[in-house]
Design a protein around this motif. Sequence first.
Motif, mmCIF file in Angstrom:
data_model
loop_
_atom_site.group_PDB
_atom_site.id
_atom_site.type_symbol
_atom_site.label_atom_id
_atom_site.label_comp_id
_atom_site.label_asym_id
_atom_site.label_seq_id
_atom_site.Cartn_x
_atom_site.Cartn_y
_atom_site.Cartn_z
ATOM 1 N N UNK A 112 0.816 -1.220 0.000
ATOM 2 C CA UNK A 112 0.000 0.000 0.000
ATOM 3 C C UNK A 112 0.844 1.262 0.000
ATOM 4 N N UNK A 113 2.092 1.155 -0.434
ATOM 5 C CA UNK A 113 2.946 2.335 -0.485
ATOM 6 C C UNK A 113 3.641 2.581 0.838
ATOM 7 N N UNK A 114 4.111 3.815 1.000
ATOM 8 C CA UNK A 114 4.887 4.174 2.183
ATOM 9 C C UNK A 114 4.088 5.156 3.045
ATOM 10 N N UNK A 115 4.098 5.046 4.376
ATOM 11 C CA UNK A 115 4.759 3.986 5.121
ATOM 12 C C UNK A 115 4.043 2.651 4.983
ATOM 13 N N UNK A 116 4.793 1.546 5.068
ATOM 14 C CA UNK A 116 4.154 0.240 4.973
ATOM 15 C C UNK A 116 3.191 -0.010 6.133
ATOM 16 N N UNK A 117 2.233 -0.877 5.891
ATOM 17 C CA UNK A 117 1.364 -1.361 6.971
ATOM 18 C C UNK A 117 1.917 -2.710 7.449
ATOM 19 N N UNK A 118 1.205 -3.352 8.369
ATOM 20 C CA UNK A 118 1.659 -4.639 8.902
ATOM 21 C C UNK A 118 0.702 -5.734 8.443
ATOM 22 N N UNK A 119 1.255 -6.899 8.046
ATOM 23 C CA UNK A 119 0.369 -7.966 7.555
ATOM 24 C C UNK A 119 -0.117 -8.879 8.676
#
Lengths: 226, 226
Positions: A112-119
Amino acid sequence: MKIAVLGTGMVGQALAGRLADLGHQVTVGTRDVAATLATTTPDGMGNPPYAAWAAGHPQVRLAAFADAAAGAELLVNATSGAVSIAALRAAGADNLAGKILIDLANPLDFGNGFPPTLFVKDTDSLGEQIQAAFPQLRVVKALNTLTAALMVEPKALAGGDHSVFVSGNDAEAKKTVTGILTSFGHTDVVDLGDITTARGTELLLPLWLRLMGALDTPLFNLKVVR
Amino acid sequence: MKIAVLGTGMVGQALAGRLADLGHQVTVGTRDVAATLATTTPDGMGNPPYAAWAAGHPQVRLAAFADAAAGAELLVNATSGAVSIAALRAAGADNLAGKILIDLANPLDFGNGFPPTLFVKDTDSLGEQIQAAFPQLRVVKALNTLTAALMVEPKALAGGDHSVFVSGNDAEAKKTVTGILTSFGHTDVVDLGDITTARGTELLLPLWLRLMGALDTPLFNLKVVR
Protein backbone atom coordinates in the motif's frame (compact mmCIF):
# COMPACT_ATOMS: atom_id res chain seq x y z
CA MET A 1 29.55 -19.47 18.82
CA LYS A 2 28.58 -20.89 15.42
CA ILE A 3 25.92 -18.50 14.16
CA ALA A 4 23.81 -18.53 10.99
CA VAL A 5 22.45 -15.17 9.86
CA LEU A 6 19.57 -15.78 7.47
CA GLY A 7 19.25 -12.90 5.01
CA THR A 8 21.80 -11.11 2.85
CA GLY A 9 20.42 -7.55 2.95
CA MET A 10 21.55 -4.57 4.98
CA VAL A 11 20.31 -6.05 8.27
CA GLY A 12 21.91 -9.43 7.66
CA GLN A 13 25.18 -7.78 6.68
CA ALA A 14 25.20 -5.60 9.80
CA LEU A 15 24.57 -8.56 12.09
CA ALA A 16 26.97 -10.91 10.33
CA GLY A 17 29.77 -8.35 10.29
CA ARG A 18 29.40 -7.42 13.93
CA LEU A 19 29.11 -11.03 15.12
CA ALA A 20 32.20 -11.99 13.12
CA ASP A 21 34.10 -9.03 14.57
CA LEU A 22 33.17 -10.28 18.03
CA GLY A 23 34.81 -13.62 17.23
CA HIS A 24 31.80 -15.73 16.31
CA GLN A 25 31.96 -18.16 13.40
CA VAL A 26 29.35 -16.71 11.08
CA THR A 27 27.62 -18.18 8.05
CA VAL A 28 25.13 -16.08 6.10
CA GLY A 29 22.22 -18.08 4.74
CA THR A 30 20.50 -17.32 1.46
CA ARG A 31 17.90 -18.93 -0.79
CA ASP A 32 20.24 -19.18 -3.75
CA VAL A 33 23.98 -18.71 -3.28
CA ALA A 34 24.75 -18.26 -6.97
CA ALA A 35 21.99 -15.66 -7.43
CA THR A 36 23.11 -13.75 -4.34
CA LEU A 37 26.70 -13.58 -5.57
CA ALA A 38 25.62 -12.70 -9.12
CA THR A 39 23.76 -9.58 -8.00
CA THR A 40 25.83 -6.56 -8.91
CA THR A 41 23.39 -3.70 -8.40
CA PRO A 42 22.39 -1.99 -5.14
CA ASP A 43 19.07 -3.01 -3.55
CA GLY A 44 15.96 -0.82 -3.57
CA MET A 45 17.29 1.17 -0.61
CA GLY A 46 20.63 1.86 -2.32
CA ASN A 47 22.61 -0.64 -0.24
CA PRO A 48 25.54 -2.32 -2.03
CA PRO A 49 25.07 -5.90 -3.27
CA TYR A 50 26.10 -8.79 -1.03
CA ALA A 51 29.19 -9.64 -3.05
CA ALA A 52 30.64 -6.17 -2.48
CA TRP A 53 30.05 -6.47 1.25
CA ALA A 54 31.40 -10.03 1.35
CA ALA A 55 34.68 -8.96 -0.28
CA GLY A 56 35.41 -6.97 2.87
CA HIS A 57 34.36 -9.82 5.18
CA PRO A 58 36.25 -12.91 3.96
CA GLN A 59 35.76 -14.68 7.30
CA VAL A 60 31.96 -14.83 6.74
CA ARG A 61 30.84 -17.82 4.72
CA LEU A 62 27.79 -17.74 2.41
CA ALA A 63 25.64 -20.88 2.19
CA ALA A 64 22.15 -22.06 1.33
CA PHE A 65 19.64 -21.69 4.18
CA ALA A 66 19.72 -25.40 5.10
CA ASP A 67 23.51 -25.62 5.00
CA ALA A 68 23.88 -22.48 7.12
CA ALA A 69 21.29 -23.66 9.65
CA ALA A 70 22.70 -27.21 9.91
CA GLY A 71 26.05 -26.02 11.18
CA ALA A 72 24.75 -23.32 13.52
CA GLU A 73 24.21 -23.29 17.27
CA LEU A 74 22.20 -20.06 17.09
CA LEU A 75 20.36 -18.37 14.21
CA VAL A 76 19.41 -14.83 13.35
CA ASN A 77 16.35 -14.14 11.20
CA ALA A 78 17.34 -11.12 9.15
CA THR A 79 15.05 -11.87 6.23
CA SER A 80 12.11 -9.67 5.24
CA GLY A 81 9.06 -10.46 7.35
CA ALA A 82 7.04 -11.47 4.31
CA VAL A 83 9.44 -14.32 3.47
CA SER A 84 10.68 -15.26 6.95
CA ILE A 85 8.62 -18.42 7.38
CA ALA A 86 9.48 -19.59 3.87
CA ALA A 87 13.17 -19.01 4.58
CA LEU A 88 12.95 -21.00 7.82
CA ARG A 89 11.12 -23.82 6.03
CA ALA A 90 13.95 -23.86 3.51
CA ALA A 91 16.41 -24.01 6.41
CA GLY A 92 14.56 -27.12 7.54
CA ALA A 93 12.76 -27.80 10.82
CA ASP A 94 15.29 -30.51 11.70
CA ASN A 95 18.13 -28.02 11.38
CA LEU A 96 16.31 -25.61 13.70
CA ALA A 97 15.15 -27.96 16.45
CA GLY A 98 16.36 -26.98 19.90
CA LYS A 99 18.25 -23.93 18.61
CA ILE A 100 17.78 -20.26 19.47
CA LEU A 101 16.49 -17.90 16.80
CA ILE A 102 16.90 -14.16 17.24
CA ASP A 103 13.99 -12.83 15.17
CA LEU A 104 14.70 -9.32 13.90
CA ALA A 105 12.00 -9.26 11.24
CA ASN A 106 8.91 -7.08 11.07
CA PRO A 107 5.73 -8.04 9.23
CA LEU A 108 5.87 -5.08 6.87
CA ASP A 109 3.49 -4.97 3.92
CA PHE A 110 4.72 -2.54 1.26
CA GLY A 111 1.73 -3.24 -0.98
CA ASN A 112 0.00 0.00 0.00
CA GLY A 113 2.95 2.33 -0.48
CA PHE A 114 4.89 4.17 2.18
CA PRO A 115 4.76 3.99 5.12
CA PRO A 116 4.15 0.24 4.97
CA THR A 117 1.36 -1.36 6.97
CA LEU A 118 1.66 -4.64 8.90
CA PHE A 119 0.37 -7.97 7.55
CA VAL A 120 -0.13 -9.39 11.04
CA LYS A 121 -0.78 -7.30 14.13
CA ASP A 122 -2.31 -6.86 17.55
CA THR A 123 -4.02 -10.25 17.91
CA ASP A 124 -0.99 -12.14 16.59
CA SER A 125 2.57 -11.37 15.54
CA LEU A 126 5.23 -12.62 13.18
CA GLY A 127 7.25 -13.77 16.18
CA GLU A 128 4.37 -15.95 17.31
CA GLN A 129 3.76 -17.25 13.81
CA ILE A 130 7.39 -18.35 13.58
CA GLN A 131 7.21 -19.96 17.03
CA ALA A 132 3.99 -21.78 16.08
CA ALA A 133 5.42 -22.98 12.75
CA PHE A 134 8.59 -24.30 14.43
CA PRO A 135 7.63 -25.42 17.95
CA GLN A 136 11.10 -26.78 18.71
CA LEU A 137 12.82 -23.51 17.80
CA ARG A 138 13.45 -21.18 20.74
CA VAL A 139 12.32 -17.87 19.24
CA VAL A 140 13.45 -14.61 20.84
CA LYS A 141 12.09 -11.46 19.24
CA ALA A 142 14.68 -8.72 19.58
CA LEU A 143 16.28 -5.73 17.83
CA ASN A 144 13.28 -5.22 15.53
CA THR A 145 12.76 -1.74 16.96
CA LEU A 146 15.81 0.11 15.66
CA THR A 147 17.85 0.59 12.52
CA ALA A 148 20.50 -1.99 11.64
CA ALA A 149 23.48 0.28 12.34
CA LEU A 150 22.24 0.86 15.91
CA MET A 151 21.23 -2.76 16.48
CA VAL A 152 24.91 -3.71 16.40
CA GLU A 153 26.59 -0.45 17.50
CA PRO A 154 24.25 1.12 20.04
CA LYS A 155 27.03 3.19 21.56
CA ALA A 156 27.15 5.21 18.34
CA LEU A 157 24.01 7.00 19.63
CA ALA A 158 24.07 8.88 22.94
CA GLY A 159 26.72 6.51 24.29
CA GLY A 160 24.19 3.67 24.18
CA ASP A 161 21.74 5.28 26.61
CA HIS A 162 18.58 3.80 25.07
CA SER A 163 16.58 0.57 25.25
CA VAL A 164 15.94 -2.68 23.40
CA PHE A 165 13.50 -5.50 24.13
CA VAL A 166 13.38 -9.29 24.22
CA SER A 167 10.23 -11.42 23.92
CA GLY A 168 10.21 -15.19 24.11
CA ASN A 169 8.93 -18.29 25.87
CA ASP A 170 12.34 -19.70 26.84
CA ALA A 171 14.10 -17.93 29.73
CA GLU A 172 17.49 -19.48 28.97
CA ALA A 173 17.25 -18.44 25.32
CA LYS A 174 16.42 -14.86 26.35
CA LYS A 175 19.43 -14.89 28.65
CA THR A 176 21.70 -16.01 25.80
CA VAL A 177 20.28 -13.37 23.48
CA THR A 178 20.59 -10.69 26.16
CA GLY A 179 24.26 -11.66 26.43
CA ILE A 180 24.72 -11.14 22.70
CA LEU A 181 22.92 -7.77 22.84
CA THR A 182 25.13 -6.76 25.75
CA SER A 183 28.21 -7.74 23.75
CA PHE A 184 27.01 -5.34 21.02
CA GLY A 185 26.94 -2.56 23.63
CA HIS A 186 23.28 -2.52 24.69
CA THR A 187 22.94 -1.57 28.33
CA ASP A 188 19.15 -1.64 28.79
CA VAL A 189 17.59 -4.90 27.56
CA VAL A 190 13.97 -5.03 28.74
CA ASP A 191 12.42 -8.51 29.01
CA LEU A 192 8.79 -7.97 28.02
CA GLY A 193 7.68 -11.53 28.66
CA ASP A 194 6.62 -14.41 26.43
CA ILE A 195 6.56 -14.42 22.63
CA THR A 196 3.08 -12.83 22.54
CA THR A 197 4.73 -9.60 23.71
CA ALA A 198 6.31 -9.42 20.24
CA ARG A 199 2.95 -7.88 19.30
CA GLY A 200 4.07 -4.82 21.22
CA THR A 201 7.45 -4.35 19.57
CA GLU A 202 6.21 -5.19 16.06
CA LEU A 203 3.46 -2.57 16.49
CA LEU A 204 6.11 -0.01 17.32
CA LEU A 205 7.06 0.03 13.65
CA PRO A 206 4.27 2.40 12.53
CA LEU A 207 5.52 4.97 15.08
CA TRP A 208 9.14 4.25 14.21
CA LEU A 209 8.47 4.87 10.52
CA ARG A 210 6.76 8.20 11.25
CA LEU A 211 9.53 9.25 13.62
CA MET A 212 12.04 8.51 10.86
CA GLY A 213 10.05 10.89 8.68
CA ALA A 214 9.73 13.60 11.33
CA LEU A 215 13.39 13.40 12.39
CA ASP A 216 14.63 12.82 8.81
CA THR A 217 17.01 10.07 9.96
CA PRO A 218 16.81 6.43 11.04
CA LEU A 219 19.54 7.07 13.61
CA PHE A 220 17.35 7.31 16.69
CA ASN A 221 16.02 4.93 19.30
CA LEU A 222 13.68 4.90 22.26
CA LYS A 223 14.71 4.85 25.87
CA VAL A 224 12.31 3.48 28.46
CA VAL A 225 12.52 6.13 31.17
CA ARG A 226 11.43 4.78 34.57
CA MET B 1 -8.40 29.85 28.31
CA LYS B 2 -11.90 28.41 28.53
CA ILE B 3 -11.37 24.66 28.29
CA ALA B 4 -13.86 21.79 28.21
CA VAL B 5 -12.53 18.42 29.34
CA LEU B 6 -14.86 15.71 28.04
CA GLY B 7 -14.79 12.68 30.34
CA THR B 8 -15.05 12.33 34.11
CA GLY B 9 -12.67 9.41 34.70
CA MET B 10 -9.12 9.40 35.97
CA VAL B 11 -7.73 10.97 32.79
CA GLY B 12 -10.36 13.71 32.69
CA GLN B 13 -9.79 14.48 36.35
CA ALA B 14 -6.02 14.71 35.90
CA LEU B 15 -6.33 17.07 32.95
CA ALA B 16 -9.09 19.20 34.47
CA GLY B 17 -7.27 19.59 37.77
CA ARG B 18 -3.96 20.50 36.19
CA LEU B 19 -5.49 22.95 33.70
CA ALA B 20 -7.44 24.63 36.50
CA ASP B 21 -4.30 24.87 38.62
CA LEU B 22 -2.62 26.60 35.69
CA GLY B 23 -5.35 29.25 35.71
CA HIS B 24 -7.61 28.01 32.93
CA GLN B 25 -11.38 28.17 33.29
CA VAL B 26 -12.28 24.47 33.13
CA THR B 27 -15.60 22.74 32.62
CA VAL B 28 -15.78 18.97 32.70
CA GLY B 29 -18.28 17.53 30.24
CA THR B 30 -20.30 14.39 30.89
CA ARG B 31 -23.17 12.51 29.28
CA ASP B 32 -25.44 12.83 32.32
CA VAL B 33 -24.56 15.28 35.09
CA ALA B 34 -26.95 13.80 37.64
CA ALA B 35 -25.73 10.26 37.04
CA THR B 36 -22.08 11.34 37.28
CA LEU B 37 -22.67 13.05 40.61
CA ALA B 38 -24.79 10.16 41.92
CA THR B 39 -21.97 7.65 41.46
CA THR B 40 -20.49 6.86 44.86
CA THR B 41 -18.35 3.83 44.13
CA PRO B 42 -14.84 3.68 42.62
CA ASP B 43 -14.54 2.81 38.93
CA GLY B 44 -13.27 -0.52 37.64
CA MET B 45 -9.66 0.61 38.14
CA GLY B 46 -10.28 1.64 41.75
CA ASN B 47 -10.31 5.38 41.09
CA PRO B 48 -12.59 7.45 43.33
CA PRO B 49 -15.93 8.62 41.90
CA TYR B 50 -16.13 12.02 40.24
CA ALA B 51 -18.04 13.65 43.12
CA ALA B 52 -15.22 12.87 45.56
CA TRP B 53 -12.67 14.42 43.18
CA ALA B 54 -14.92 17.42 42.49
CA ALA B 55 -15.23 18.22 46.18
CA GLY B 56 -11.54 19.04 46.15
CA HIS B 57 -11.78 21.08 42.93
CA PRO B 58 -14.63 23.55 43.46
CA GLN B 59 -13.38 25.81 40.67
CA VAL B 60 -14.08 23.10 38.07
CA ARG B 61 -17.66 23.11 36.78
CA LEU B 62 -19.49 19.94 35.65
CA ALA B 63 -21.87 20.21 32.71
CA ALA B 64 -23.48 18.17 29.96
CA PHE B 65 -21.26 17.61 26.90
CA ALA B 66 -23.05 20.24 24.79
CA ASP B 67 -23.07 22.84 27.55
CA ALA B 68 -19.38 22.29 28.28
CA ALA B 69 -18.44 22.44 24.60
CA ALA B 70 -20.53 25.53 23.84
CA GLY B 71 -18.60 27.69 26.28
CA ALA B 72 -15.14 26.37 25.47
CA GLU B 73 -12.37 27.74 23.27
CA LEU B 74 -10.45 24.46 23.39
CA LEU B 75 -11.55 20.92 24.19
CA VAL B 76 -9.88 17.82 25.56
CA ASN B 77 -11.17 14.38 24.64
CA ALA B 78 -10.62 12.32 27.78
CA THR B 79 -13.42 9.85 27.11
CA SER B 80 -12.84 6.16 26.44
CA GLY B 81 -11.97 5.57 22.81
CA ALA B 82 -15.01 3.37 22.27
CA VAL B 83 -17.40 6.22 23.13
CA SER B 84 -15.38 9.23 21.95
CA ILE B 85 -17.26 9.89 18.72
CA ALA B 86 -20.63 9.48 20.48
CA ALA B 87 -19.51 11.95 23.17
CA LEU B 88 -18.44 14.45 20.51
CA ARG B 89 -21.74 14.03 18.70
CA ALA B 90 -23.50 14.75 21.98
CA ALA B 91 -21.30 17.85 22.35
CA GLY B 92 -22.66 18.95 18.97
CA ALA B 93 -20.78 19.67 15.75
CA ASP B 94 -21.80 23.34 15.94
CA ASN B 95 -20.22 23.65 19.37
CA LEU B 96 -16.99 22.13 18.04
CA ALA B 97 -16.59 24.01 14.75
CA GLY B 98 -13.30 25.88 14.47
CA LYS B 99 -12.11 24.76 17.91
CA ILE B 100 -9.06 22.76 18.87
CA LEU B 101 -9.52 19.27 20.30
CA ILE B 102 -6.68 17.59 22.15
CA ASP B 103 -7.48 13.92 21.60
CA LEU B 104 -6.03 11.76 24.38
CA ALA B 105 -8.12 8.67 23.69
CA ASN B 106 -6.95 5.28 22.50
CA PRO B 107 -9.13 2.83 20.56
CA LEU B 108 -8.90 0.11 23.18
CA ASP B 109 -11.14 -2.93 22.88
CA PHE B 110 -11.45 -4.76 26.20
CA GLY B 111 -13.74 -7.40 24.69
CA ASN B 112 -10.94 -9.96 24.46
CA GLY B 113 -9.57 -9.58 27.98
CA PHE B 114 -6.25 -8.08 29.02
CA PRO B 115 -4.20 -6.68 27.44
CA PRO B 116 -6.86 -4.98 25.30
CA THR B 117 -6.59 -5.00 21.52
CA LEU B 118 -7.33 -1.99 19.28
CA PHE B 119 -10.60 -1.57 17.42
CA VAL B 120 -9.01 0.57 14.71
CA LYS B 121 -5.34 0.37 13.72
CA ASP B 122 -2.59 0.72 11.17
CA THR B 123 -4.69 1.69 8.12
CA ASP B 124 -6.78 4.18 10.12
CA SER B 125 -6.85 5.62 13.64
CA LEU B 126 -9.28 7.00 16.16
CA GLY B 127 -7.73 10.43 15.69
CA GLU B 128 -8.50 10.30 11.98
CA GLN B 129 -12.01 8.98 12.58
CA ILE B 130 -12.72 11.94 14.87
CA GLN B 131 -11.24 14.37 12.34
CA ALA B 132 -13.34 12.82 9.55
CA ALA B 133 -16.53 12.91 11.64
CA PHE B 134 -15.99 16.58 12.57
CA PRO B 135 -14.17 18.23 9.65
CA GLN B 136 -14.34 21.69 11.22
CA LEU B 137 -12.74 20.52 14.46
CA ARG B 138 -8.98 20.99 14.63
CA VAL B 139 -7.92 17.62 16.06
CA VAL B 140 -4.50 17.24 17.66
CA LYS B 141 -3.65 13.77 18.90
CA ALA B 142 -1.42 14.09 21.95
CA LEU B 143 -0.64 12.60 25.36
CA ASN B 144 -2.16 9.21 24.48
CA THR B 145 1.20 7.53 25.05
CA LEU B 146 1.64 7.89 28.80
CA THR B 147 -0.26 7.49 32.05
CA ALA B 148 -2.49 10.35 33.22
CA ALA B 149 -0.29 11.36 36.16
CA LEU B 150 2.67 11.87 33.82
CA MET B 151 0.62 13.57 31.09
CA VAL B 152 0.14 16.53 33.41
CA GLU B 153 3.20 16.31 35.69
CA PRO B 154 6.01 15.02 33.47
CA LYS B 155 8.69 16.40 35.77
CA ALA B 156 7.64 13.79 38.35
CA LEU B 157 9.63 11.28 36.24
CA ALA B 158 13.35 11.79 35.57
CA GLY B 159 12.92 15.55 35.78
CA GLY B 160 10.79 15.46 32.64
CA ASP B 161 13.54 14.03 30.40
CA HIS B 162 11.22 12.05 28.09
CA SER B 163 9.09 12.65 25.01
CA VAL B 164 5.52 13.24 23.89
CA PHE B 165 4.04 13.57 20.41
CA VAL B 166 1.57 15.72 18.49
CA SER B 167 -0.25 14.70 15.29
CA GLY B 168 -2.64 16.97 13.43
CA ASN B 169 -3.47 18.73 10.19
CA ASP B 170 -3.51 22.27 11.59
CA ALA B 171 -0.09 23.78 12.34
CA GLU B 172 -1.52 26.57 14.49
CA ALA B 173 -3.54 24.10 16.55
CA LYS B 174 -0.42 21.98 17.11
CA LYS B 175 1.42 25.09 18.23
CA THR B 176 -1.31 25.92 20.76
CA VAL B 177 -1.33 22.33 22.06
CA THR B 178 2.46 22.28 22.27
CA GLY B 179 2.20 25.41 24.41
CA ILE B 180 -0.18 23.64 26.79
CA LEU B 181 2.07 20.58 26.95
CA THR B 182 5.02 22.83 27.69
CA SER B 183 3.04 24.51 30.46
CA PHE B 184 2.57 21.04 31.99
CA GLY B 185 6.35 20.62 32.00
CA HIS B 186 6.97 18.66 28.81
CA THR B 187 10.30 19.60 27.26
CA ASP B 188 10.38 17.33 24.19
CA VAL B 189 7.22 17.58 22.08
CA VAL B 190 7.80 15.79 18.77
CA ASP B 191 5.60 16.89 15.86
CA LEU B 192 5.03 13.69 13.89
CA GLY B 193 3.04 15.32 11.09
CA ASP B 194 -0.58 15.21 10.02
CA ILE B 195 -3.41 13.38 11.78
CA THR B 196 -2.60 10.11 9.97
CA THR B 197 0.50 9.90 12.17
CA ALA B 198 -1.85 9.20 15.08
CA ARG B 199 -1.71 5.62 13.75
CA GLY B 200 1.82 5.52 15.11
CA THR B 201 1.09 6.72 18.62
CA GLU B 202 -2.13 4.72 18.98
CA LEU B 203 -0.23 1.58 17.96
CA LEU B 204 2.26 2.27 20.74
CA LEU B 205 -0.39 1.14 23.23
CA PRO B 206 0.21 -2.60 22.80
CA LEU B 207 3.87 -2.06 23.71
CA TRP B 208 2.96 0.38 26.49
CA LEU B 209 0.60 -2.17 28.06
CA ARG B 210 3.26 -4.88 28.00
CA LEU B 211 5.88 -2.52 29.42
CA MET B 212 3.47 -1.71 32.25
CA GLY B 213 3.33 -5.45 32.92
CA ALA B 214 7.09 -5.98 32.71
CA LEU B 215 7.94 -2.92 34.83
CA ASP B 216 4.98 -3.44 37.17
CA THR B 217 4.11 0.28 37.10
CA PRO B 218 2.47 2.75 34.73
CA LEU B 219 4.96 5.41 35.82
CA PHE B 220 7.29 5.26 32.85
CA ASN B 221 7.56 6.98 29.50
CA LEU B 222 9.62 6.81 26.33
CA LYS B 223 12.31 9.24 25.33
CA VAL B 224 13.19 9.64 21.67
CA VAL B 225 16.99 9.53 21.77
CA ARG B 226 18.54 11.15 18.69
